[in-house]
Design an enzyme around this catalytic site. Structure first.
Site, PDB file in Angstrom:
ATOM      1  N   LYS A 129      11.599   3.889  -3.637  1.00  0.00           N
ATOM      2  CA  LYS A 129      10.443   4.620  -4.159  1.00  0.00           C
ATOM      3  C   LYS A 129      10.463   6.074  -3.689  1.00  0.00           C
ATOM      4  O   LYS A 129      10.616   6.351  -2.501  1.00  0.00           O
ATOM      5  CB  LYS A 129       9.157   3.924  -3.715  1.00  0.00           C
ATOM      6  CG  LYS A 129       7.876   4.523  -4.298  1.00  0.00           C
ATOM      7  CD  LYS A 129       6.681   3.702  -3.853  1.00  0.00           C
ATOM      8  CE  LYS A 129       5.371   4.244  -4.396  1.00  0.00           C
ATOM      9  NZ  LYS A 129       4.218   3.442  -3.911  1.00  0.00           N
TER      10      LYS A 129
ATOM     11  N   GLU B 143       4.373  -4.896  -6.004  1.00  0.00           N
ATOM     12  CA  GLU B 143       4.707  -4.073  -4.850  1.00  0.00           C
ATOM     13  C   GLU B 143       4.008  -4.655  -3.618  1.00  0.00           C
ATOM     14  O   GLU B 143       2.881  -5.153  -3.719  1.00  0.00           O
ATOM     15  CB  GLU B 143       4.236  -2.637  -5.093  1.00  0.00           C
ATOM     16  CG  GLU B 143       4.596  -1.664  -3.985  1.00  0.00           C
ATOM     17  CD  GLU B 143       4.046  -0.266  -4.259  1.00  0.00           C
ATOM     18  OE1 GLU B 143       4.704   0.698  -3.846  1.00  0.00           O
ATOM     19  OE2 GLU B 143       2.959  -0.156  -4.871  1.00  0.00           O
TER      20      GLU B 143
ATOM     21  N   CYS C  27       4.548   1.952  -8.613  1.00  0.00           N
ATOM     22  CA  CYS C  27       3.195   2.412  -8.313  1.00  0.00           C
ATOM     23  C   CYS C  27       2.970   3.917  -8.536  1.00  0.00           C
ATOM     24  O   CYS C  27       2.991   4.379  -9.680  1.00  0.00           O
ATOM     25  CB  CYS C  27       2.818   1.995  -6.896  1.00  0.00           C
ATOM     26  SG  CYS C  27       1.029   1.792  -6.671  1.00  0.00           S
TER      27      CYS C  27
END
Length: 472
Positions: A169, A80, A202
């Site tokens: 995300k 990321e 994440c």
């Protein structure tokens, strides 16, 4: 085009063909990248300067991609925030686009062209993280003043360079002020000749959507996980928590982390059944490539774990050991209830709200400077995100002062002859962690019993930092 009434049978037929053609195993790679960062400025740079920066990062990723391909990897995951800079529009993969051969189809797309060509020229799937910009409705209060949302985005290019997956995300970390989150979580999967993948990023891993849905409802075999994860001991270091999540959800897990010592970011991993391959290093700023063979069908493996009733054993205990030495301590902003392991062996319990934790243990030649506690937390974590936790943990304290219990520590001197940890959990999402001195994992040295006990299989090969059941 599937005629009415034939949709289900056609889908089954397609899946059957994919199953028949699928490989029994595949080679996977993850790359920990020391990202070249832009200057910290509030003034946007020119597109040319932004691309120059991203080009430098992609040059490094290119070397890792070529090295992975030479080692026979079918797929590589990069971190990321591993590219940074100028934001490009990423179309829906349904448009059937190969940026390498058609870079001007949607707009100038130099980053996507390079990634696509790297995948195509090296015959490898490439997973990368970048920005994506999409127009939004000005009547939406979340729509920025320029009429566009910007998303933290994962992209996947197949071995022909075709864009096959795009994920925006959903659970942004509190510091990601530059990004927006989509109105609804996206459940992104794609199939290959070597298996069925899901993808997220994440902080997503700490929430139900989309991650639990991908592993449980969509039944993906492997998770792709670009991340920029801080080294957050005692319970949330990258290799520690990511391997625990993979074990708790029973999937292959391909984690590629950013490498940045000033931000305490390190630790990439290829976690699978039964062992794990991980890299953890705070001493250097070099990138690191991991490549290994994974099972394409982990659910068919004889070592695939059976379902666990996480509170079965704990609920069978009718009388708790007396506890006159209870005290409080903070672990990553959360107030835990602790009790000290005052003897070299014993049977202890500690409760907080509805959670009671039980520990049976025997230390091997306990060192006097090593102080251990049993801890329980049952509550809402409210710093750097909000999520409810139930945690039972055996922790080494940072010093002999009990006030240090819960603070980060990386070394210990005391091994364990045996341990058995369980708790009265109110959730089925429990992630088992065992971490040794030096931030080493313990593959093959512990197991989860179907009655909810996390137990050692032998004397630990290294001194113990923590033994944890992390519940969400």
């Amino acid at each position: 085009i599937v005629p009415p009434g034939a949709h289900v049978s056609a889908a089954v037929l397609i899946l059957s063909v994919l199953e028949a053609c699928a490989l029994d195993s595949y080679s996977a790679a993850v790359y920990e990248h020391n990202v070249i960062l832009s200057e910290d400025t509030e003034i946007p740079v020119s597109p040319e300067d932004a691309f120059m920066l991203m080009d430098k990062n992609i040059d490094i990723l290119e070397a890792a991609i070529k090295a992975a391909a030479k080692q026979g990897a079918h797929i590589i995951v990069t971190p990321e925030d591993g590219i940074y800079g100028w934001i490009f529009d990423i179309p829906d993969p349904k448009v059937d686009w190969i940026p390498c051969t058609d870079p001007e189809r949607f707009a100038p797309s130099p980053v996507q062209k390079r990634l696509s060509c790297l995948a195509r020229n090296n015959s490898i799937y490439v997973v990368a993280n970048m920005g994506d910009k999409k127009p939004c409705n000005s009547s939406d209060p979340r729509c920025p003043s320029d009429g566009h949302c910007q998303y933290n985005t994962n992209v996947v290019f197949d071995s022909e360079g075709k864009l096959v997956a795009r994920y925006h995300k959903y659970n942004l970390f509190v510091t990601e002020k530059q990004f927006n989150y989509p109105n609804e979580p996206e459940f992104v999967t794609f199939n290959t000749s070597f298996r069925y993948f899901g993808i997220f990023s994440c902080a997503d891993i700490l929430f139900h959507d989309p991650v639990v849905v991908l592993a449980s409802r969509f039944q993906v075999d492997s998770i792709l996980f670009p991340t920029a994860w801080g080294h957050t001991l005692p319970l949330l270091s990258a290799v520690q928590f990511h391997s625990a999540w993979a074990m708790g959800m029973s999937v292959n897990f391909l984690s590629a982390n950013t490498c940045n010592s000033s931000l305490a970011m390190t630790g990439n991993s290829l976690v699978y059944f039964p062992p794990a391959m991980v890299h953890y290093n705070t001493e250097t700023e070099n990138g690191h490539l991991l490549v290994t063979e994974l099972s394409s069908h982990p659910r068919l493996s004889p070592t695939y774990p059976a379902a666990v009733n996480w509170k079965l054993y704990a609920s069978s205990i009718k009388q708790l050991p007396s506890n006159d030495h209870r005290f409080s301590g903070v672990v990553y902003h959360d107030l835990f209830s602790f009790t000290e392991l005052a003897e070299p062996e014993g049977n202890l319990a500690i409760c907080q709200k509805d959670l009671c934790c039980h520990l049976n243990y025997k230390m091997a030649e306990k060192q006097k400077d090593d102080i251990y506690v049993l801890g329980a937390f049952d509550g809402l974590h409210i710093v750097e995100g909000e999520y409810y936790l139930q945690i039972c943990t055996l922790l080494k304290c940072k010093s002999t002062d009990l006030k240090s219990c819960g603070q980060p520590v990386e070394t210990a001197q005391t091994k364990s002859d045996m341990f058995s940890l369980s708790g009265m959990f109110g959730t089925n999402y429990i992630f088992p962690e065992v971490l040794y001195s030096g931030v080493h994992l313990a593959p093959g040295e512990f197991e989860m019993l179907t009655d909810g006990r996390l137990i050692s299989q032998t004397r630990t090969s290294r001194p113990v930092l923590s033994v944890t059941l992390f519940g969400r």
